[in-house]
Design an enzyme around this catalytic site. Structure first.
Site, PDB file in Angstrom:
ATOM      1  N   HIS A 196       0.848  -1.203   0.000  1.00 41.47           N
ATOM      2  CA  HIS A 196       0.000   0.000   0.000  1.00 41.47           C
ATOM      3  C   HIS A 196       0.880   1.248   0.000  1.00 41.47           C
ATOM      4  O   HIS A 196       1.112   1.860  -1.027  1.00 41.47           O
ATOM      5  CB  HIS A 196      -0.922  -0.046   1.217  1.00 41.47           C
ATOM      6  N   HIS A 219      -2.878  -0.580 -11.814  1.00 36.32           N
ATOM      7  CA  HIS A 219      -3.604  -0.243 -10.589  1.00 36.32           C
ATOM      8  C   HIS A 219      -4.859  -1.098 -10.542  1.00 36.32           C
ATOM      9  O   HIS A 219      -5.455  -1.404 -11.581  1.00 36.32           O
ATOM     10  CB  HIS A 219      -3.964   1.251 -10.588  1.00 36.32           C
ATOM     11  N   ASP A 275       2.482   6.424  -7.943  1.00 35.59           N
ATOM     12  CA  ASP A 275       3.717   6.069  -7.243  1.00 35.59           C
ATOM     13  C   ASP A 275       4.952   6.133  -8.139  1.00 35.59           C
ATOM     14  O   ASP A 275       6.069   6.220  -7.642  1.00 35.59           O
ATOM     15  CB  ASP A 275       3.605   4.656  -6.658  1.00 35.59           C
TER      16      ASP A 275
END
Length: 532
Positions: free
Chosen positions: A346, A385, A441
């Site tokens: 996460h 994702h 990210d």
């Protein structure tokens, strides 16, 4: 109660809590706060100005027709063994799994791949189209035009503030940035090399022990719940008090965890530099009497925090809602969300991207790395994702922020590898067919590296803004009549029934982990064993 009515009442109570019952005087004019459904807040000299939405008869008919279709929408489920058939209503594209109890069935959904645990008006995501909105506002527009504390107000209260509301909101939060001396003493007890997330999680949980009046375990399980016998204004004010404390104190705790790691004394917060500016001040001030962080870096960090403030029902948000359903205090619930964020799947994704780019080393090695990914020998981090099947809208903004940061601090060498990797991957049919696009990210870690943050501090930078989203969900869950204590079910796969066998008649256990019962023995333990 409709969301708009609830928002109007909450904002009225917020005004009274922030500024008292008196109207706020500015430029010799009386300003009241009013929200009308479908409008932005407008200053009003004496009383709210009604701005009803005009609806034609045709539109009314269309709305009635749409509602009728929704009422008629259902699915038929038939059990092929018993032949029993049930009609299950469809509500906003979802069905209630409890309807399957009529067939003696349960839903098995490991990882909640297609399970909704709540109805929410906070965040909207369309993964196929790459859309992310907070309370109806596009994330790109908020990142360009807003700031983090304004977005935090939006998430918690449902509407953007006017100038007076924002000033009061910022003032309350910034006045709660100071920590109790016992808290700083607690932080100093951690080992010098403690992971910053471990320090922050523990400290957030400990915050709850400082405020007995905000602990439902001490004051009653309905402390933060509106009931007929309680004054709703008092309940709202009590909720907001905890929101100010968490939004104000968590950046200070985070800054202390950073200073602790580098062996420098903690800096007290200052209230004149803004939210991100105060944070960077607490991180970096040495002996300067009037230290000011670079405004470009403050703006970059503020923009990144907007992007990370909320993201629907992810792992950590679900954890906050899960604990909140037990009526635990918000500090413990937020600490649980932080614990989920600590997990490498996460909050640790940014760090994994950097490790991947460092492993590639040069642009010339990218083709070989891509082939290894296709052969499943390597993992392509920062791409793909669970929700997005298109380009993550946040990733585009982060890439722009990276350029702004590089103009101040110089270009991070890994950015060239990242851009080339993105170019090659997005032109490869293998990744296009699988809809693998860069996510938030992919570039965030590069920016944080360029700003001088160690990789194990990245989850803390992710945590600070996400507090706003978690608190918005905490507030929403308290007002949701459907909220019940979370108690998922399971599909039992064990033995039916067995008889107890006395210890002296048992055979050695044949479990897969029987050998693992012999824990690792250190050389020191061996030495002690041999001397007996």
């Amino acid at each position: 109660m409709m969301d708009s009515e609830r928002t109007n009442r909450r904002l009225k109570i917020l005004k009274q809590h922030l500024g008292g019952n008196q109207l706020i005087e500015e430029n010799n004019s009386s300003i009241d706060f009013n929200f009308t459904s479908g409008t932005t807040p407008v200053p009003n000299a004496t009383k709210p100005v009604s701005q009803p939405m005009m609806t034609s008869g045709k539109n009314n008919n269309q709305q009635e027709s749409t509602k009728k279709k929704e009422d008629e929408h259902y699915i038929l489920v038939k059990d092929s063994v018993t032949g029993k058939e049930i009609k299950v209503p469809v509500e906003k594209g979802a069905i209630r799994s409890t309807a399957l109890e009529q067939l003696g069935l349960r839903c098995l959904d490991p990882g909640f791949m297609n399970t909704c645990v709540a109805k929410s008006s906070i965040c909207y995501i369309d993964g196929d189209k790459g859309i992310l909105r907070y309370r109806g506002y596009d994330i790109a527009e908020l990142a360009e035009k807003s700031n983090f504390l304004e977005v935090a107000f939006l998430l918690v209260n449902g509407e953007l503030p006017d100038q007076n509301q924002l000033k009061l909101w910022e003032d309350r939060i910034m006045k709660h940035t100071y920590l109790h001396e016992n808290m700083t003493t607690l932080l100093k007890q951690f080992r010098y090399d403690s992971h910053p997330m471990g320090m922050v999680i523990s400290s957030i949980a400990a915050l709850g022990t400082f405020y007995e009046d905000a602990n439902p375990s001490l004051q009653g399980d309905d402390l933060f719940v509106k009931t007929p016998e309680k004054d709703p204004q008092y309940v709202e004010q009590l909720r907001f008090k905890q929101i100010y404390r968490l939004l104000g104190k968590v950046p200070t705790i985070a800054a202390c965890s950073y200073r602790h790691r580098i062996g420098k004394p903690y800096n007290n917060p200052v209230n004149h530099l803004g939210y991100a500016g105060n944070f960077l001040y607490m991180l970096d001030r040495l002996s300067e009497s009037n230290y000011h962080p670079n405004p470009v870096l403050c703006k970059a960090l503020d923009k990144l925090w907007i992007l990370h403030a909320e993201h629907e029902m992810n792992c950590s948000t679900a954890a906050v809602r899960h604990l909140s359903s037990s009526r635990v205090d918000p500090y413990t619930a937020v600490a649980a969300g932080a614990g989920a964020l600590y997990g490498p799947l996460h909050g640790g994704a940014c760090e994994a991207v950097l490790e991947m780019l460092e492993e590639i080393k040069t642009k010339e090695n990218i083709p070989k790395f891509i082939e290894d990914v296709k052969a499943k020998k390597k993992k392509l981090m920062g791409f793909g994702h669970r929700i997005y099947k298109n380009y993550d809208p946040r990733a585009k903004i982060v890439k722009q922020v990276a350029e702004e940061v590089f103009q101040v601090l110089g270009k991070e060498p890994l950015i060239e590898i990242a851009e080339e990797l993105e170019r090659i991957a997005l032109s490869d049919p293998y990744f296009k067919e699988r809809k693998l696009y860069p996510n938030v990210d992919f570039y965030s870690g590069i920016i944080y590296r360029a700003m001088g943050f160690p990789s194990d501090y990245f989850p803390v930078l992710f945590l600070i803004p996400r507090i706003a989203g978690w608190l918005a969900h905490w507030m929403e869950s308290l007002d949701d009549e459907d909220t019940k204590i979370y108690r998922p079910r399971q599909v039992y796969t064990g033995y039916d029934i067995r008889s107890y066998v006395p210890l002296n008649h048992r055979k050695p256990s044949q479990t897969k982990s029987a050998e693992s019962l012999k824990s690792f023995i250190s050389t020191m333990s061996k030495r002690r064993t041999e001397t007996r």
